[in-house]
Design an enzyme around this catalytic site. Structure first.
Site, PDB file in Angstrom:
ATOM      1  N   GLU B 210       0.853  -1.176   0.000  1.00 38.33           N
ATOM      2  CA  GLU B 210       0.000   0.000   0.000  1.00 38.33           C
ATOM      3  C   GLU B 210       0.895   1.234   0.000  1.00 38.33           C
ATOM      4  OE1 GLU B 210      -2.173  -0.972   3.571  1.00 38.33           O
ATOM      5  OE2 GLU B 210      -0.970   0.376   4.792  1.00 38.33           O
ATOM      6  N   HIS B 248      -4.074   3.415   8.171  1.00 40.15           N
ATOM      7  CA  HIS B 248      -2.818   2.903   8.729  1.00 40.15           C
ATOM      8  C   HIS B 248      -1.859   4.058   8.970  1.00 40.15           C
ATOM      9  CE1 HIS B 248      -3.498  -1.306   6.805  1.00 40.15           C
ATOM     10  NE2 HIS B 248      -4.089  -1.190   7.973  1.00 40.15           N
TER      11      HIS B 248
END
Lengths: 387, 294, 387, 294
Positions: B210, B248
């Site tokens: 990611e 995150h």
């Protein structure tokens, strides 16, 4: 969490990091006594959480009381537009009033976290006052990087590498050493993730002075810094984001029209990408949590419905330990209790998915239920021209 | 075969008496993991469904021979729990906890380099070697034992999605590891790729990355230089706005660094089969593995 | 450098480590106002740098003012003999006067440096008041060792390992944690090489109190602790050792009759061993420095001659970068200027040794010049019955 | 051949402009060592007999390719100098300085474990590979090039004595290393034994120990398990009184630990040829090496 300049400088002052004399005000009438106290010239700086304030007209040097009054009146309340604020700008609610400084030289100094090496990196440059990215592009050799291993901390040789690299005189080297011996502990004590002083000014008397201060605090550390958590100003945040945070949702507002509700940050990002790939635009990032409960889904629903731009909602839930049937009941309940009228695509997968889909299908709600992500993209494509 | 966790794993749970701790301890045990001990300071001498509880990791390890620890404690205790496990000589430490301050992890990262322990996480779903051992919060039932795929990911539910698709196309998994979504984590993509490359059961690897940092770029370089098995790559966050943390703590594009686009380029250069459409990942894997088998 | 109990406790008090109320005095007449201040009972403790003071009669619990007066008068000025002082004892010049404590339990706590693992080790035991070596011999399982890596410092789990290991109540665990959170930084800040609190007392009100304190400071660190260096009391040292230190010599007084002058610590130790192997006893360890100069040799000469027990001198010099001829001139000059009458064996080796030996031989002094260590041992054997 | 230092060593001197620094720099260069740079903060741009001086180790290394550093700075600057050399990537660091505080070395010891640098000392004479490279304060002339003996010692002049005796009996030296007399030092007996065992020029090793710590006991265990070449051992301080530091900060018998007697027993158990009489060490080595040659 970003601190305002005035907040960062107040903390600097507490630990002995030199900053110009000054004070923050939120009404023009507070200015006059400050002029008496600080003298003239003064610098008046808009307090908004965005870089490029100077270029946007948010920083003024004033030489007379009437100039000062005019500047403060103009800046307070203005919608300041900078490269970082977006077109709508940010409302200025406070200005910092500071003594004008007699500047002989402008340096750049910042401390960052180097993710790859798990170290603190101190960055210095002789080209203060410019964005460091600009210096990096134009004359990278003028950027000095010093790596500090967190287990041994700041040592003498780090200071020497920086001072000799910046070609400082012995006296300025000592000044810089003394500054960093406060700044490095500050960075560690307050769990900073970024700290930038630009410019770090050399005054005409040879002192170093932090004329600006950008400080970002690691939000995960706020439990041990309640005094910093208390500095957060509600006005600094997008109202929806503030509301989301208050109810425990991980939400970021974007510019599109397709609202998303997803469990898990990675899947939520991937879901935004899917919407884009379908030719539509996501209205938000929303992670209701890896172990999403029906209750969190309902909260997400309500949040999205309060965003006027949202024209349709895409729910993408992977049922793990919390099973799909429970999640489906949450979706149904949320849709019912909010009196939903927008189109909703639900893609649900994982544990007990058949029961979950059955609950959705039999709910009587006009939900578009899909089973694969490919199907979801097809449905999203159909929605893309919704306005 | 599998990597890092298998039938020999003797699991200890730090924070076993907490709500999350006790729930996931039972889930892991029910999946078949050998949970031998728990630690909650002050509750030494008690037990959870017969699993003995100790006051410290050191005493738990001495008494039970635990060689792995799952940490499910609040973020303010996580760094301490990890270091306690390191010092007690626990070989495999899995920290599920989300929200550990970065500076804590900065120090731990170097401390780990001094010690033989391997840390997975924090802010991760854990590791599962389907059919053998589950250490973490992932739903066990979506996994298929017997290989041939290894899965390594920075994400949680996104990994479940990937695993589910693999199982649907008939590709079982050797081990699936969530390495965590924080900026500073224990084991990296490269550590996992290295282990998968050496694991005879694994015949291909799915790498789920990611935005943020450049772990994927470094992994790509390693793959190019060392990996003989096929790697299928997916990167989340192509459309993420810069300067924002996407859920995150580590998922942020800053100063133009850490973009999904850069990661995709790096992976393609390493001849990783990149899948840009999440819905097609299972099929892509099936195709790549079928070609490899030929 | 060892600190006196009263010095260590004064430092403890500064950082908030709990110690009994008390004060140090050096004359009995200072006692009376203290009784008024501290009340009774009191404990009166001789301040000498040696363990086993209690058994030697240097610690007294007194319940009345007259008992206190008697005890202080007796202890001040006494030659206290303990297992660690040698037969001649040590003169008591100060006593510590402290409030008597209502003790419910005695623990043991110390911090040491683990050379092998390069860590700090914290040692605790429930058997306070006893020498830890005794506990180790009798019930080793009652000794709790906790290793602290200096790069990460004291952490919560170290405290838990100690507290659970010592079977402390939750309240006492918190007390111990709070104590160690001061004691560990104290150890590091002051460059301690050893720190022992024995006993660490639990009072009747459940508080922890450091009733004794033994602290050793790393002498190499004193440059950064001038305040500690200033605490050194000349009376604590052997006068010859104090004199040696003042003139920059590394000297330790021993019990034999053969004075030694050697360059380098390892060679000096090996030289002592040679003397013993020859059946004689060394009067000292003396390292005049690896790069010994003629001047240092002369200083060593003078020091040995002021020691009445020395019956002969053995000079063992390995000429390295400073050559033997220069060293030989130093020996000759030292012998002449001190009007030497004792037998002197000179063993010289290394760079330019022939010229060096020639200078010694032609000096007119009655030196026994040997070339090998084996010859030296033979000559030493001849000297061994000198009284 | 030799260990750690040889013809490829490119030496830098930290503290080159000090009295000791400049003297020993010249001594090393005159012996034949390739001294490529010096560092004294603030004197960058100057030179010592043509040896260029830099402000920092990092710049010196970049400019000259130095791969070893000799540190001759006052004790209050030594820890900083060592860490600067470590961070600059210097492979071999020799710290001559005596009087470095123990707690400084405690931290450095672990920091070294994170890095590829090798530290000799502090409080040591340095290392010499006779005929090739001298880094330290030992008198070069007493050494004999060409092997077969390796020498490793905690002491200074005592080592010179040993080397002198070896040269007298016709035994040359491959490398001689003073590892230092402090409680916490960089490389240990074992590191040196390992290197000597692997060095083809070295056919036997003299190990010179002294009271304090248990480095000799650990070395004995290693010798027993791994060493094929003969080792001759000597321990100084048989008659040292307990509780006193015998000149070296590390030379102390405390709580009954670290006695010469215990060390001799350990060495004998490892079948080390122990020599108790310093005067006979050369002869003992000659005898042992003659037996080995047969």
């Amino acid at each position: 969490m970003h601190l305002h300049e005035y907040q960062a400088k107040a903390l600097f002052r507490e630990v002995g990091i030199p900053v110009p004399d000054g004070q923050v005000i939120d009404e023009p009438r507070q200015l006059l006594p400050l002029i008496d106290e600080l003298g003239l010239p003064l610098v008046i700086k808009a307090q908004v959480l965005a870089g490029g304030r100077g270029k946007g007209g948010g920083v003024r040097l004033v030489r007379t009381a009437s100039e000062a009054q005019a500047a403060a009146t103009e800046i307070l309340g203005m919608e300041l537009v900078t490269a970082q604020t977006g077109d709508q700008g940010k409302t200025v609610r406070k200005v910092m009033v500071e003594q004008g400084i007699d500047i002989t030289r402008e340096l750049y100094l910042s401390l960052l976290i180097d993710r790859d090496r798990a170290e603190i990196v101190i960055i210095g440059s002789q080209d203060g006052g410019m964005a460091i990215e600009e210096v990096a592009a134009r004359s990278p050799e003028r950027i000095i990087r010093v790596q500090v291993n967190p287990l041994i901390g700041l040592q003498g040789y780090h200071l020497r590498q920086l001072a000799f690299g910046l070609e400082l005189s012995p006296q300025l080297s000592r000044e810089l050493a003394s500054l960093l011996q406060k700044l490095y502990p500050f960075f560690m004590t307050y769990d900073c993730s970024q700290l930038e002083i630009n410019p770090l000014v050399v005054t005409s008397t040879g002192q170093l002075l932090a004329v600006d201060a950008k400080v970002e605090i690691d939000s995960n550390s706020l439990y041990r810094h309640p005094e910093l958590a208390a500095l957060a100003e509600p006005d600094d945040q997008d109202p929806l984001e503030a509301e989301a945070r208050a109810i425990g949702l991980n939400y970021i507002r974007l510019d599109g029209t397709i609202g998303t509700i997803v469990n898990g940050a990675g899947l939520a990002m991937a879901t935004m990408d899917l919407i884009k790939q379908a030719g539509a635009e996501p209205a938000n990032f929303l992670d209701v949590g890896g172990g999403a409960s029906a209750e969190m889904i309902e909260k997400g629903f309500r949040l999205l419905l309060s965003d006027q731009r949202v024209r349709a909602i895409f729910i993408n839930i992977f049922g793990g330990i919390l099973r799909c049937d429970a999640l489906a009941r949450g979706v149904v309940q949320a849709a019912r209790s909010t009196g939903l009228t927008l189109p909703v695509i639900v893609r649900m997968e994982g544990t007990n998915v058949d029961e979950g889909r059955r609950i959705l299908a039999e709910s009587g709600l006009t939900l578009t239920i899909v089973s694969t992500l490919t199907d979801a993209v097809r449905e999203l494509t159909n929605l893309k021209d919704l306005q | 075969m599998a990597i890092f966790a298998d039938h020999h794993t003797r699991l200890l749970v730090q924070g076993i008496t907490g709500r999350e701790g006790s729930f996931h301890t039972r889930q892991c045990r029910d999946y078949g993991s050998n949970v031998v001990a728990g630690v909650t300071p002050g509750k030494g001498g008690q037990d959870l469904d017969g699993i003995p509880i100790f006051n410290t990791v050191a005493t738990a390890r001495t008494a039970t021979g635990a060689n792995a620890s799952m940490i499910l404690v609040p973020p303010s205790f996580a760094a301490d729990a990890i270091m306690e496990a390191i010092d007690a000589g626990i070989e495999l430490i899995i920290c599920i906890t989300e929200g550990v301050p970065v500076l804590d992890m900065l120090r731990i990262k170097h401390y780990l380099a001094l010690k033989p322990s391997r840390l997975i996480g924090p802010n991760c779903p854990g590791i599962i070697s389907p059919g053998a051992c589950k250490i973490g919060i992932m739903p066990g039932a979506i996994h298929t034992p017997g290989g041939p795929m290894g899965v390594v990911s920075r994400s949680g539910t996104l990994t479940y999605e990937v695993v589910h698709q693999l199982s649907l196309v008939g590709l079982g998994q050797s081990s699936c590891i969530g390495i965590g979504g924080d900026p500073i984590i224990g084991i990296t993509f490269i550590d996992c790729l290295q282990a998968f490359e050496a694991d005879p059961e694994t015949r291909g690897v799915v790498l789920v990355g990611e935005i943020g940092g450049n772990a994927e770029e470094e992994a790509a370089l390693w793959i190019k230089a060392h990996m003989s098995k096929p790697v299928i790559g997916f990167i989340a966050g192509l459309t993420a706005p810069p300067g924002r943390r996407m859920g995150h703590a580590g998922a942020i594009v800053s100063h133009g660094m850490g973009t999904a686009a850069a990661k995709l380029i790096a992976l393609r250069e390493a001849e990783v089969e990149v899948c840009e459409h999440l819905g097609e990942l299972g099929e892509v894997c099936a195709r790549v593995m079928a070609q490899t088998a030929m």
